[in-house]
Design a protein around this motif. Structure first.
Motif, short mmCIF file in Angstrom:
data_model
loop_
_atom_site.label_atom_id
_atom_site.label_comp_id
_atom_site.label_asym_id
_atom_site.label_seq_id
_atom_site.Cartn_x
_atom_site.Cartn_y
_atom_site.Cartn_z
N SER A 53 44.65 26.66 -39.99
CA SER A 53 44.13 27.29 -38.64
C SER A 53 43.55 28.83 -39.23
O SER A 53 43.82 29.33 -40.32
N PRO A 54 42.64 29.55 -38.11
CA PRO A 54 42.30 30.89 -38.24
C PRO A 54 43.18 31.89 -37.74
O PRO A 54 43.01 32.90 -37.68
N ARG A 111 38.94 24.90 -44.38
CA ARG A 111 38.88 24.73 -42.93
C ARG A 111 39.29 26.27 -42.43
O ARG A 111 38.42 26.81 -41.51
N HIS A 114 36.57 28.82 -43.28
CA HIS A 114 35.42 28.39 -42.67
C HIS A 114 35.40 29.10 -41.08
O HIS A 114 34.43 29.41 -40.71
N ASP A 115 36.82 28.82 -40.56
CA ASP A 115 36.90 29.10 -39.48
C ASP A 115 37.24 30.64 -39.05
O ASP A 115 37.48 30.98 -37.86
N GLY A 116 37.48 31.31 -40.16
CA GLY A 116 37.66 32.81 -39.85
C GLY A 116 38.99 33.31 -40.06
O GLY A 116 39.19 34.61 -39.82
N GLN A 157 29.25 20.31 -42.87
CA GLN A 157 30.15 21.20 -41.92
C GLN A 157 29.62 22.72 -42.39
O GLN A 157 30.22 23.60 -41.63
#
Length: 239
Positions: A53-54, A111, A114-116, A157
């Motif tokens: 997760s971010p 992921r 990529h999501d921060g 993506q």
């Protein structure tokens, strides 16, 4: 930390520090204790329930392994706490602002990066008094470009601006540069001092566990190595 040493046996033999492996929990706990003592004897090791997760949390008081929050980054300004990230191909990233006495640690799979999660960690460090122009970061052992084949669906993506992190491979496939991508995200958010240690988890079986290597071999399980950073007074200690 590498996988060398430790009390785990079988497929995850060595210093397996991840509770997600099919390993004796007592062996994992002992491995984690040994790892923590090697870095900062007497410190309290805290970890996360990592979910790609971010999400980032701040550690004011240590929690138990049974109470790990779901997140992939954490920060603290509290001496005597060791932040521990487990990985088996994803990139562990350790942060420190020595002047402010603020540290952070991130589990950066593609992921999360990529999501921060990296940028959110820097922001969380700033909320504790760090300055992003003073933050230094190191990317620990992770899967390297030559070992990380992905398909067109994965490539799509990412933005075209990220094309440099993909090298053309066999038809319909690419070689993804995870450490390079992580370093580019760090640079873009103002962390000017960051580097990768240059260790490929996939190819160095003697030193590191690797999810992808285990998958390619059809092995039932894989271990996780631990990356640590803590504050001893206001001086960050890492491994």
């Amino acid at each position: 930390m590498t996988r060398r040493g430790g009390v785990s046996r079988g497929t995850v033999s060595g210093l397996n520090c991840g509770y997600g492996a099919e390993d004796d929990p007592a062996a994992v706990a002992e491995n984690r204790r040994r790892a923590a003592d090697a870095v900062m004897p007497g410190a309290r090791l805290v970890g996360l329930y990592q979910v790609h997760s971010p999400d980032v949390v701040t550690v004011d008081n240590p929690w138990s392994d049974d109470d790990r929050p779901e997140a992939d980054g954490f920060v603290t300004a509290q001496p005597g706490i060791l932040l521990g990230i487990v990985t088996a191909d994803c990139a562990p990233v350790l942060f420190a602002d020595r002047e402010a006495g603020v540290i952070g640690a991130v589990h950066a799979g593609w992921r999360g990066a990529h999501d921060g999660v990296l940028e959110r960690t820097v922001n969380a460090m700033e909320s504790l008094g760090a300055g992003r122009n003073r933050i230094v970061a190191v990317v620990g052992p992770c899967i390297a470009r030559q070992s990380y084949e992905v398909d067109d669906g994965f490539r799509k993506q990412f933005a075209e601006a990220d094309a440099e992190w993909f090298a053309a491979g066999r038809a319909g496939h690419w070689q993804f540069d995870l450490p390079g991508y992580v370093l580019s995200r760090l640079s873009a958010c103002g962390v000017s001092q960051a580097e990768w240690i240059g260790r490929d988890t996939y190819t160095d079986e003697a030193s590191f566990y690797s999810f992808r290597r285990a998958t390619h071999r059809g092995e039932a399980d894989y271990g996780r190595q631990l990356s640590l950073i803590g504050l001893n007074g206001i001086d960050p200690t890492t491994v």
